[in-house]
Write an enzyme that holds these catalytic residues in place. Sequence first.
Site, PDB file in Angstrom:
ATOM      1  N   LYS A 153       0.800  -1.099  -0.231  1.00  0.00           N
ATOM      2  CA  LYS A 153       0.054   0.096   0.072  1.00  0.00           C
ATOM      3  C   LYS A 153       0.782   1.353   0.136  1.00  0.00           C
ATOM      4  O   LYS A 153       1.677   1.598   1.003  1.00  0.00           O
ATOM      5  CB  LYS A 153      -0.957  -0.019   1.145  1.00  0.00           C
ATOM      6  CG  LYS A 153      -1.939   1.055   1.009  1.00  0.00           C
ATOM      7  CD  LYS A 153      -2.694   1.657   2.345  1.00  0.00           C
ATOM      8  CE  LYS A 153      -1.923   2.910   2.776  1.00  0.00           C
ATOM      9  NZ  LYS A 153      -1.967   4.051   1.745  1.00  0.00           N
ATOM     10  N   GLU A 156      -1.117   7.531  -0.074  1.00  0.00           N
ATOM     11  CA  GLU A 156      -2.267   8.063  -1.074  1.00  0.00           C
ATOM     12  C   GLU A 156      -1.611   9.358  -1.797  1.00  0.00           C
ATOM     13  O   GLU A 156      -2.267   9.453  -2.957  1.00  0.00           O
ATOM     14  CB  GLU A 156      -3.238   8.939  -0.131  1.00  0.00           C
ATOM     15  CG  GLU A 156      -4.473   7.989   0.312  1.00  0.00           C
ATOM     16  CD  GLU A 156      -5.487   9.056   0.838  1.00  0.00           C
ATOM     17  OE1 GLU A 156      -5.128   8.804   2.175  1.00  0.00           O
ATOM     18  OE2 GLU A 156      -6.557   9.614   0.479  1.00  0.00           O
ATOM     19  N   GLY A 206       6.734   4.854   8.287  1.00  0.00           N
ATOM     20  CA  GLY A 206       5.777   6.353   8.510  1.00  0.00           C
ATOM     21  C   GLY A 206       6.129   6.931   9.893  1.00  0.00           C
ATOM     22  O   GLY A 206       7.053   6.831  10.385  1.00  0.00           O
ATOM     23  N   GLU A 209       3.281   7.945  15.199  1.00  0.00           N
ATOM     24  CA  GLU A 209       1.970   7.693  15.615  1.00  0.00           C
ATOM     25  C   GLU A 209       1.156   6.598  14.979  1.00  0.00           C
ATOM     26  O   GLU A 209       0.618   5.673  15.737  1.00  0.00           O
ATOM     27  CB  GLU A 209       1.349   9.042  15.446  1.00  0.00           C
ATOM     28  CG  GLU A 209      -0.014   9.210  16.038  1.00  0.00           C
ATOM     29  CD  GLU A 209      -0.810  10.321  15.298  1.00  0.00           C
ATOM     30  OE1 GLU A 209      -0.161  11.364  14.610  1.00  0.00           O
ATOM     31  OE2 GLU A 209      -1.977  10.329  15.362  1.00  0.00           O
ATOM     32  N   GLY A 211       2.651   4.230  13.411  1.00  0.00           N
ATOM     33  CA  GLY A 211       3.249   3.049  13.932  1.00  0.00           C
ATOM     34  C   GLY A 211       3.008   2.345  15.175  1.00  0.00           C
ATOM     35  O   GLY A 211       2.920   1.040  15.279  1.00  0.00           O
ATOM     36  N   GLU A 228       9.750   1.308  10.683  1.00  0.00           N
ATOM     37  CA  GLU A 228      10.502   2.403  10.495  1.00  0.00           C
ATOM     38  C   GLU A 228       9.770   3.972  10.689  1.00  0.00           C
ATOM     39  O   GLU A 228       9.213   4.213   9.820  1.00  0.00           O
ATOM     40  CB  GLU A 228      11.294   2.156   9.176  1.00  0.00           C
ATOM     41  CG  GLU A 228      12.799   2.374   9.043  1.00  0.00           C
ATOM     42  CD  GLU A 228      12.463   4.304   8.382  1.00  0.00           C
ATOM     43  OE1 GLU A 228      12.625   5.233   9.289  1.00  0.00           O
ATOM     44  OE2 GLU A 228      12.393   4.274   7.468  1.00  0.00           O
ATOM     45  N   CYS A 262      13.218  10.933   7.176  1.00  0.00           N
ATOM     46  CA  CYS A 262      13.458  10.236   8.645  1.00  0.00           C
ATOM     47  C   CYS A 262      14.822  10.379   9.249  1.00  0.00           C
ATOM     48  O   CYS A 262      15.092  10.726  10.363  1.00  0.00           O
ATOM     49  CB  CYS A 262      12.812   8.944   8.778  1.00  0.00           C
ATOM     50  SG  CYS A 262      13.561   7.809   7.369  1.00  0.00           S
ATOM     51  N   GLU A 352       9.526  15.843  15.167  1.00  0.00           N
ATOM     52  CA  GLU A 352      10.190  15.897  13.759  1.00  0.00           C
ATOM     53  C   GLU A 352       9.471  17.030  12.810  1.00  0.00           C
ATOM     54  O   GLU A 352       8.272  16.696  12.702  1.00  0.00           O
ATOM     55  CB  GLU A 352       9.838  14.368  13.309  1.00  0.00           C
ATOM     56  CG  GLU A 352      10.266  13.905  11.977  1.00  0.00           C
ATOM     57  CD  GLU A 352      10.190  12.577  11.641  1.00  0.00           C
ATOM     58  OE1 GLU A 352       9.090  11.928  11.730  1.00  0.00           O
ATOM     59  OE2 GLU A 352      11.061  11.890  10.813  1.00  0.00           O
TER      60      GLU A 352
HETATM   61  P1  NDP Z   1       1.740   8.265   7.943  1.00  0.00           P
HETATM   62  O1  NDP Z   1       2.460   7.682   9.077  1.00  0.00           O
HETATM   63  O2  NDP Z   1       0.160   8.731   8.292  1.00  0.00           O
HETATM   64  O3  NDP Z   1       1.647   7.591   6.678  1.00  0.00           O
HETATM   65  C1  NDP Z   1       2.640   6.428   6.443  1.00  0.00           C
HETATM   66  C2  NDP Z   1       2.088   5.337   5.655  1.00  0.00           C
HETATM   67  O4  NDP Z   1       0.810   4.738   6.703  1.00  0.00           O
HETATM   68  C3  NDP Z   1       0.910   5.720   4.426  1.00  0.00           C
HETATM   69  O5  NDP Z   1       0.876   4.812   3.356  1.00  0.00           O
HETATM   70  C4  NDP Z   1      -0.444   5.971   5.117  1.00  0.00           C
HETATM   71  O6  NDP Z   1      -1.497   5.759   4.134  1.00  0.00           O
HETATM   72  C5  NDP Z   1      -0.562   4.867   6.058  1.00  0.00           C
HETATM   73  N1  NDP Z   1      -1.427   5.029   7.182  1.00  0.00           N
HETATM   74  C6  NDP Z   1      -1.794   6.196   7.635  1.00  0.00           C
HETATM   75  N2  NDP Z   1      -2.840   5.741   8.511  1.00  0.00           N
HETATM   76  C7  NDP Z   1      -2.842   4.438   8.648  1.00  0.00           C
HETATM   77  C8  NDP Z   1      -3.550   3.435   9.468  1.00  0.00           C
HETATM   78  N3  NDP Z   1      -4.453   3.695  10.196  1.00  0.00           N
HETATM   79  N4  NDP Z   1      -3.387   2.243   9.288  1.00  0.00           N
HETATM   80  C9  NDP Z   1      -2.424   1.733   8.371  1.00  0.00           C
HETATM   81  N5  NDP Z   1      -1.736   2.542   7.625  1.00  0.00           N
HETATM   82  C10 NDP Z   1      -1.874   3.870   7.676  1.00  0.00           C
HETATM   83  O7  NDP Z   1       2.443   9.768   7.655  1.00  0.00           O
HETATM   84  P2  NDP Z   1       1.881  10.962   7.334  1.00  0.00           P
HETATM   85  O8  NDP Z   1       1.854  10.990   5.729  1.00  0.00           O
HETATM   86  O9  NDP Z   1       0.867  11.399   7.744  1.00  0.00           O
HETATM   87  O10 NDP Z   1       3.091  11.849   7.550  1.00  0.00           O
HETATM   88  C11 NDP Z   1       3.006  12.645   8.986  1.00  0.00           C
HETATM   89  C12 NDP Z   1       4.340  12.637   9.798  1.00  0.00           C
HETATM   90  O11 NDP Z   1       4.845  11.256   9.626  1.00  0.00           O
HETATM   91  C13 NDP Z   1       5.463  13.421   8.544  1.00  0.00           C
HETATM   92  O12 NDP Z   1       5.340  14.714   8.823  1.00  0.00           O
HETATM   93  C14 NDP Z   1       6.640  12.826   9.338  1.00  0.00           C
HETATM   94  O13 NDP Z   1       6.970  13.511  10.449  1.00  0.00           O
HETATM   95  C15 NDP Z   1       6.466  11.249   9.803  1.00  0.00           C
HETATM   96  N6  NDP Z   1       6.707  10.346   8.564  1.00  0.00           N
HETATM   97  C16 NDP Z   1       7.977   9.951   8.476  1.00  0.00           C
HETATM   98  C17 NDP Z   1       8.341   9.043   7.683  1.00  0.00           C
HETATM   99  C18 NDP Z   1       9.425   8.145   7.832  1.00  0.00           C
HETATM  100  O14 NDP Z   1      10.154   7.763   6.739  1.00  0.00           O
HETATM  101  N7  NDP Z   1       9.915   7.740   8.834  1.00  0.00           N
HETATM  102  C19 NDP Z   1       7.507   8.696   6.370  1.00  0.00           C
HETATM  103  C20 NDP Z   1       6.317   9.579   6.428  1.00  0.00           C
HETATM  104  C21 NDP Z   1       6.015  10.399   7.115  1.00  0.00           C
HETATM  105  P3  NDP Z   1      -2.174   7.063   3.422  1.00  0.00           P
HETATM  106  O15 NDP Z   1      -1.086   7.960   2.976  1.00  0.00           O
HETATM  107  O16 NDP Z   1      -3.032   6.809   2.660  1.00  0.00           O
HETATM  108  O17 NDP Z   1      -2.688   7.755   4.693  1.00  0.00           O
END
Ligand code: NDP
Length: 450
Positions: A153, A156, A206, A209, A211, A228, A262, A352
């Site tokens: 997945k 979005e 991601g 939160e 995670g 991660e 990250c 972050e």
């Molecule tokens: P998210 O953690 O929301 O998104 C990462 C992935 O998880 C996306 O594919 C997202 O899908 C999916 N996701 C979101 N909600 C759920 C859920 N309830 N169950 C399962 N999967 C889910 O990151 P954000 O895009 O909201 O970014 C927010 C913050 O997170 C950033 O500002 C940054 O601080 C941090 N981040 C860290 C990353 C890293 O590399 N460590 C990468 C991205 C973000 P969808 O896009 O469809 O919501």
Amino acid sequence: MALTVLNPATEEPIAELEQAGVEDTDEAVARAKAAYPAWRAVAPGDRGRILRRLATLVEENVEELARIESRNVGKPIAGARGEIGMVAQVFHFYAGAVDKHNGETIPVAGGVAATFREPLGVVGLIVPWNFPANIASWKLGPALACGNTVVLKPAELTPLSAIRIGELALDAGIPEGVVNILVGKGSVVGQRLIEHPDVAKIAFTGSTEVGRRVMQGAAGTIKRVTLELGGKSANVVFEDADLEKAAAAAPYSVFDNAGQDCCARSRVLVQRSVYDRFLDLLVDATRGVKVGDPEDEATEMGPLVSAQHRETVASFVEGEPVFRGDVPGGPGFWYPCTLVEATNEDRVAREEVFGPVAAVIPFDDEADAIRISNDTPYGLSGSIWTRDGARALRVARATDAGVLSVNANTSVRVQTPFGGFKQSGFGRELGMHALEGYSEVKSVFISTEG
Ligand code: NDP
């Protein structure tokens, strides 16, 4: 419901896609489950050969994939080409690694025990928007090499490169059903994957939160999880460092990918005795970062991924920064390179930002540097700049982070393990270590008694 995908540099739509729902997710998991017995039965060396074809196809399509990634994420095209190059390298690495990931034979009383590396089954891969193709490949490579089937997945905001890689996987000869790409909401598709009884593992990159939600959701079916997550890494500059070199590198360790990384070294810790001199050098180097049109070969930093994310990033900058760069006029989710002087207690140093904002913080001595560096809930990466080799090693050993570099600003190499301490997550991607996360060790005792 249709999903409109935007180019963050122009705010123009570049694709309209159908979004998957819970039923589609269940169907994808069922396809992956049906494809699993045949895929796990393919000899490891043969799986490796198929993965190598995928690596070669990615190489042959670097330009197309880099353009897709650049338009969808706002990445400078030169950097995007490098990232897609790494996708190919990752597939090459696991193509070669898979038939070297062996078990052991262990002599025991009454016979011998053999260990086998068994695949897990169907693995759910949940990927973010900052390095969509790269992070997908870090999970796809070892998962497929070990004989698992996957449901991937993408985020979005940035699903386009994953869709193209899925097509190339079929062209490479990976059988139907082994790789399933689902475009849909995290709260729908992601959540269903986490809870699905036929999914054996979730590999997630991601926010910390989400995670946490992955861990909670996975508890119901005792799923394997690797996480991660976020980071708040330190770039520690000692007074005996090559200050010019450290200052020239520092902007690229935080403003690369517009800070949406990250591993961003978003806390620049500088020894007080050289603080003023280093800050001047850092401001000069930051002024040199070329911000602009991602399609321009010379561009080093593009826009942020979305308008909403730009608002979040802006909320971290209070008062007058010590440096704020320029951004292009007109459309696009631009945010300038920004340096702020801070203490480690300020919000900009604790959370972050995930944007081009660095907090510059003074420290007194080695012990103080280690204390400040570790004073964060995160522990992903970091850099140490010093000409004293013993100090470099002492500080590296004392730093609670998974990936460090000395006199350099990079974290990621195909061959070396990547992952976090503390709330940056657990499990390791890349290198031979990643194979551990996509297989179970099975021990079989064989009696030698007559
Ligand atoms: P998210 O953690 O929301 O998104 C990462 C992935 O998880 C996306 O594919 C997202 O899908 C999916 N996701 C979101 N909600 C759920 C859920 N309830 N169950 C399962 N999967 C889910 O990151 P954000 O895009 O909201 O970014 C927010 C913050 O997170 C950033 O500002 C940054 O601080 C941090 N981040 C860290 C990353 C890293 O590399 N460590 C990468 C991205 C973000 P969808 O896009 O469809 O919501």
